[in-house]
Design a protein around this motif. Structure first.
Motif: not given
Length: 203
Positions: A58-64, A116-118, A123-126
């Motif tokens: 679910v998180l990946e559907t928004v984080t990506q 997830p750490e990755n 997100l931090h790098q972005q």
């Protein structure tokens, strides 16, 4: 991946996102997700072996999409066009993934312990990339000398609020759901506010 498998996974992720958004991770059970999706509980475990893995999906559907949204900032030298595309992309995420956005917001507010750490690192790098690009535009006199971090925070807040506080916004507007036109007007206004308010110029 077969079309049927993808369809079933997407359905389960969509239903899980709604329940995680409104009930929270701890209060949501796999059987609740199965019942809401109208599938057997065993099928949910077939596609997602644990509630944690389904939560990550679910998180990946928004984080990506969030990670992809900043490509205009990274790739374009014209700040007017880059900011316009970025704001529109952020609002599309709120429009197309409102429940996943709420889940992500809840995760951030809880300290990101289950993120997830990755993904957290990306997100931090972005964020640092966006800040650096804003500063570059400031240094090149393509933007007023505004605090780049706070400009980024403002764009985040003003775009994600249409998902995270959708109920309140709908109440103020007197409607059950936000329309395509609502998001269009929001994008147009927020883009104008940022570009004019920060003195952004074309490269």
């Amino acid at each position: 991946m077969s079309r049927i498998r993808r369809k079933n996974q997407d359905l389960i992720i969509e239903v899980a996102g709604d329940l995680f958004a409104h009930k929270g991770f701890a209060a949501t059970k796999m059987v609740d997700i199965a019942n809401a999706a109208e599938v057997a509980k065993a099928n949910v475990f077939y596609y997602f072996s644990s509630k944690e893995k389904l939560y990550y999906a679910v998180l990946e559907t928004v984080t990506q999409p969030l990670l992809e949204a900043s490509k205009p900032i990274e790739e374009l030298d014209n700040p007017v066009e880059a900011l316009t595309q970025y704001i529109h992309a952020k609002l599309r995420i709120s429009q197309e993934h409102p429940n996943a956005s709420k889940v992500f917001a809840n995760e951030v507010m809880s300290g990101g312990e289950s993120l997830p750490e990755n993904i957290a690192l990306l997100l931090h790098q972005q964020s640092q990339m966006i800040i650096d690009k804003f500063q570059k535009w400031i240094d090149n006199e393509l933007m007023d000398n505004v605090p780049p971090q706070h400009l980024m925070f403002m764009i985040w807040a003003s775009t994600q609020t249409y998902a995270d506080f959708g109920w309140q916004i709908c109440g103020v507007l007197g409607k059950d759901a936000l329309s395509e036109e609502d998001f269009h007007l929001a994008a147009k206004f927020l883009t104008k506010l940022v570009i004019q308010g920060c003195g952004v110029k074309k490269a």
